[in-house]
Scaffold this motif. Structure first.
Motif, PDB file in Angstrom:
ATOM      1  N   VAL A 211     -65.005 -60.846 -18.419  1.00  9.34           N
ATOM      2  CA  VAL A 211     -64.025 -60.650 -17.336  1.00  9.34           C
ATOM      3  C   VAL A 211     -63.629 -59.182 -17.240  1.00  9.34           C
ATOM      4  CG1 VAL A 211     -61.675 -61.174 -16.573  1.00  9.34           C
ATOM      5  CG2 VAL A 211     -63.136 -63.006 -17.452  1.00  9.34           C
ATOM      6  N   ASN A 212     -63.358 -58.567 -18.361  1.00 12.99           N
ATOM      7  CA  ASN A 212     -62.959 -57.153 -18.368  1.00 12.99           C
ATOM      8  C   ASN A 212     -64.091 -56.257 -17.870  1.00 12.99           C
ATOM      9  OD1 ASN A 212     -60.548 -58.008 -19.464  1.00 12.99           O
ATOM     10  ND2 ASN A 212     -61.137 -57.542 -21.577  1.00 12.99           N
ATOM     11  N   ASP A 213     -65.322 -56.600 -18.251  1.00 14.87           N
ATOM     12  CA  ASP A 213     -66.472 -55.810 -17.810  1.00 14.87           C
ATOM     13  C   ASP A 213     -66.665 -55.921 -16.295  1.00 14.87           C
ATOM     14  OD1 ASP A 213     -69.141 -54.376 -18.468  1.00 14.87           O
ATOM     15  OD2 ASP A 213     -69.757 -56.120 -17.294  1.00 14.87           O
ATOM     16  N   LEU A 214     -66.493 -57.116 -15.759  1.00  9.87           N
ATOM     17  CA  LEU A 214     -66.622 -57.303 -14.308  1.00  9.87           C
ATOM     18  C   LEU A 214     -65.572 -56.490 -13.567  1.00  9.87           C
ATOM     19  CD1 LEU A 214     -67.240 -61.170 -14.140  1.00  9.87           C
ATOM     20  CD2 LEU A 214     -68.939 -59.352 -13.993  1.00  9.87           C
ATOM     21  N   SER A 215     -64.347 -56.485 -14.071  1.00  9.42           N
ATOM     22  CA  SER A 215     -63.273 -55.711 -13.444  1.00  9.42           C
ATOM     23  C   SER A 215     -63.594 -54.228 -13.456  1.00  9.42           C
ATOM     24  CB  SER A 215     -61.947 -55.959 -14.171  1.00  9.42           C
ATOM     25  OG  SER A 215     -61.590 -57.319 -14.142  1.00  9.42           O
ATOM     26  N   ASP A 216     -64.030 -53.740 -14.606  1.00  8.56           N
ATOM     27  CA  ASP A 216     -64.330 -52.316 -14.745  1.00  8.56           C
ATOM     28  C   ASP A 216     -65.513 -51.911 -13.870  1.00  8.56           C
ATOM     29  OD1 ASP A 216     -63.913 -49.745 -16.106  1.00  8.56           O
ATOM     30  OD2 ASP A 216     -65.879 -50.137 -16.991  1.00  8.56           O
ATOM     31  N   VAL A 248     -56.945 -61.990 -16.032  1.00  5.61           N
ATOM     32  CA  VAL A 248     -57.308 -60.727 -15.379  1.00  5.61           C
ATOM     33  C   VAL A 248     -56.119 -59.790 -15.478  1.00  5.61           C
ATOM     34  CG1 VAL A 248     -57.953 -59.625 -13.208  1.00  5.61           C
ATOM     35  CG2 VAL A 248     -58.869 -61.878 -13.768  1.00  5.61           C
ATOM     36  N   ASP A 249     -56.345 -58.621 -16.007  1.00  4.93           N
ATOM     37  CA  ASP A 249     -55.291 -57.613 -16.131  1.00  4.93           C
ATOM     38  C   ASP A 249     -54.831 -57.192 -14.732  1.00  4.93           C
ATOM     39  OD1 ASP A 249     -53.737 -55.349 -16.524  1.00  4.93           O
ATOM     40  OD2 ASP A 249     -54.942 -54.641 -18.217  1.00  4.93           O
ATOM     41  N   PRO A 250     -53.536 -57.309 -14.414  1.00  6.08           N
ATOM     42  CA  PRO A 250     -53.044 -56.911 -13.072  1.00  6.08           C
ATOM     43  C   PRO A 250     -53.371 -55.469 -12.713  1.00  6.08           C
ATOM     44  CG  PRO A 250     -51.360 -58.115 -14.298  1.00  6.08           C
ATOM     45  CD  PRO A 250     -52.463 -57.822 -15.268  1.00  6.08           C
ATOM     46  N   ALA A 251     -53.589 -54.626 -13.725  1.00  7.01           N
ATOM     47  CA  ALA A 251     -53.903 -53.223 -13.446  1.00  7.01           C
ATOM     48  C   ALA A 251     -55.349 -53.035 -13.014  1.00  7.01           C
ATOM     49  CB  ALA A 251     -53.625 -52.376 -14.694  1.00  7.01           C
ATOM     50  N   HIS A 252     -56.178 -54.060 -13.231  1.00  4.02           N
ATOM     51  CA  HIS A 252     -57.587 -53.962 -12.849  1.00  4.02           C
ATOM     52  C   HIS A 252     -57.764 -54.197 -11.343  1.00  4.02           C
ATOM     53  CE1 HIS A 252     -59.166 -54.817 -17.190  1.00  4.02           C
ATOM     54  NE2 HIS A 252     -58.706 -53.587 -17.027  1.00  4.02           N
TER      55      HIS A 252
END
Length: 616
Positions: A211-216, A248-252
């Motif tokens: 999930v973090n990789d997709l956001s980045d 999902v991090d709101p900052a992403h």
């Protein structure tokens, strides 16, 4: 080592390296040659310094021992190429009955990994015929993607793999997402995770990094690859929905943020997504654009194509904003601002979603659009509106169902003059009009003995302009067209001569325009509008009106060719003109509005002459 080979080696008639390699190629063994492909050793003739090999395309080929030792590579009997050589029929049967097993065998023979091009070289045209290969492989891929043993790439330059028994499918799928740089391939890899969701024992631990990789990745790729970044965030949303413990991090990056990056180009961006993905993206529009999100969608309608228009319109209606859609479509029709694809959709939905905007003017809008596209500078392409008009047998009858005879005649003349259709198509379309209104048969045949058309009243100025228009057509345009036909003939084969066909089509257009103009001039009766009947609204009068809200307006009723709405001048032949003519002061009239289903009630307040002693 073979005894005969050993004797040759002892007598120094062959070196040890050659003897060792030949010993691995006894009769019945399989081998490969880089040019001749797979072969099977048929026999040895060691004293004659040769061995005989049957290659697939070169049977009974003799090779010297030393050359065979260096050029041939032994092939295990269980290798897919050896099996293809020995028993191709059984492999072809396996391809039909169990394509997954065939793919497993091929990969196992190539160290569990090979490119798609390498796979094609083994199977296509041999195990599976070339004609059936594409459909066979499409079906095989669907099965393979549901089998955790296989890694099927999304691009041809990536390898296809057979996982080892000790490999963890979940770890492989996560690794594929994290190691893939291409955004669209990342999204495909997420689809693999979703298809094999039960392979993850602790998804919140195994997939949070995904999930973090997709956001980045979406954040970094948004400026250069917006559609792919959007697709990545939609894949992320699917992942979070499937595994609710993921976050999902709101900052992403959020989908609404990406949509705002390219508001003007969103239509093209969304078209690159699949239908289901488009719907997901549309659901973020209210968050992205606030209360005026429909304005953004309306800006996309004219470039969306018929299918895209349907999806966009359905979404707007589903959100309870159908009235706004009707207003947009109605204004665009009045201003002749819609593309032919959007008008084609309106025609198809005339009894459905577009029912509220269809009126008698739609026929004129269609013809304007067809002619605009035909004479446009863009490259000619299939016109969906022309196809709709020809392929829907009920469209023309529906368009003229409530029209008066003069409007029907006007539409038929426009159709006869249109360069958008060939002669055969025009005749077919006119037949649909005649079937509903037999009275216009004379217009098509040119025989007007049975019915004489009504005269029309026009100003002397407009009559003179119309005569100049005819003179220009006869003395300039038609001679120029005849010269173009003459030049085009010199280009050769008329069957393949585009310039000649275009010039001949233009010849037909000009001929019809001349006939139409001459017919109009024959019917026209010029006047200076002096001495009008002031006891009622008539041609050549100013009319002051007031509606029920107290709004006041002034109309000037003039001839059929004198209309100028910006100056308040209306032709007596228009809907408003016909509604007013004959009304006296104090009487009411119902004037048409932008909404064809509604009228506006007005009262006649004053009637004044258009011509006075000061302006006559």
């Amino acid at each position: 080592m073979d005894e005969e080979l050993a004797r040759l080696l002892e007598s120094a008639k062959i070196d040890r390296e050659t003897a060792t390699k030949i010993d691995r190629l006894p009769p019945g063994a399989f081998c490969t040659h880089k040019s001749w492909g797979v072969g099977k050793v048929d026999s040895w003739d060691l004293l004659g310094d040769r061995l005989v090999i049957h290659f697939e395309a070169k049977p009974g080929h003799a090779m010297k021992l030393q050359f065979a030792a260096t050029a041939l590579s032994p092939l295990p009997a269980e290798h897919i190429l050896a099996r293809r050589f020995e028993d191709r029929a059984s492999l072809s049967k396996l391809a039909e009955e169990d394509p997954v097993e065939l793919v497993r065998l091929v990969l196992a023979s190539h160290q569990n990994e090979m490119s798609l091009d390498q796979f094609d070289a083994v199977v296509k045209g041999t195990i599976v015929s070339e004609g059936k290969y594409k459909s066979w492989w499409d079906g095989a891929k669907k099965r393979l993607r549901g089998d955790r043993r296989f890694v099927i790439p999304s691009k041809r330059n990536q390898p296809m793999q057979l996982r080892r028994d000790d490999q963890c499918p979940a770890e492989d799928m996560v690794r594929e997402v994290l190691q893939t740089a291409d955004l669209r391939s990342k999204a495909k890899a997420v689809e693999s995770i979703l298809r094999n969701a039960d392979a993850f024992e602790s998804p919140e631990q195994q997939l949070q990094q995904v999930v973090n990789d997709l956001s980045d990745s979406a954040q970094k790729g948004a400026k250069l690859m917006l559609s792919q970044a959007i697709e990545l965030l939609l894949a992320r949303a699917d992942l979070v929905q499937r595994f609710p413990d993921l976050s999902v991090d709101p900052a992403h990056a959020q989908l609404a943020d990406l949509l705002r990056l390219e508001r003007d180009g969103l239509g093209e961006t969304l078209r690159s997504l699949g239908v289901s993905r488009q719907r997901q993206a549309l659901e973020a529009f209210p968050e992205a654009f606030g209360e005026r999100w429909t304005t953004v969608i309306f800006g996309m309608l004219n470039t969306a194509g018929i299918r895209g228009v349907g999806e966009l319109a359905k979404f707007v209606v589903d959100q309870g904003r159908g009235d706004e859609l009707d207003d947009f479509l109605r204004v665009g029709l009045q201003q002749r601002a819609h593309t032919s694809d959007l008008i084609a959709w309106i025609c198809k939905e005339r009894k459905g979603r577009a029912a509220n905007v269809v009126d008698l003017e739609l026929a004129a809008v269609i013809m304007n659009s067809l002619e605009r596209d035909h004479f446009g500078d863009e490259t000619r392409r299939t016109n969906r509106l022309a196809e709709t008009l020809q392929e829907d047998p009920e469209l023309i009858p529906d368009l003229i169902e409530n029209a008066d005879l003069n409007m029907v005649r006007g539409f038929a003349r426009r159709l006869m003059m249109s360069p958008a259709f060939d002669q055969l198509s025009v005749k077919s379309l006119l037949a649909r009009i005649v079937k509903r209104h037999p009275q216009i048969q004379d217009l098509i045949t040119g025989n007007q003995a049975e019915e004489r058309e009504e005269s029309i009243i026009v100003s002397w100025e407009s009559l003179e302009a119309k005569q100049k228009e005819l003179d220009h057509l006869v003395n300039v345009l038609q001679p120029k067209n005849r010269e173009e036909i003459k030049i085009a003939r010199e280009y050769g084969d008329l069957r393949e001569n585009f310039e000649y066909k275009a010039a001949k089509q233009q010849e037909a257009v000009l001929r019809r325009q001349r006939e139409e103009t001459e017919r109009d001039l024959h019917r026209a009766r010029g006047t200076d509008f002096s001495s009008p009947d002031l006891s009622k609204c008539s041609i050549g009068t100013y009319v002051d009106i007031e509606d029920e809200s107290g709004r006041k307006e002034t109309f000037c009723i003039l001839g059929a060719w004198d209309s100028d709405p910006d100056k308040g001048i209306i032709a007596y032949t228009t809907g408003a003109g016909q509604a007013l003519v004959g009304k006296a002061i104090g009487e009411t009239a119902e004037l048409p509005t932008e909404d064809a289903s509604k009228t506006r009630l007005v009262t006649i307040k004053a009637i004044r002459p258009y011509r006075t002693s000061s302006n006559s």
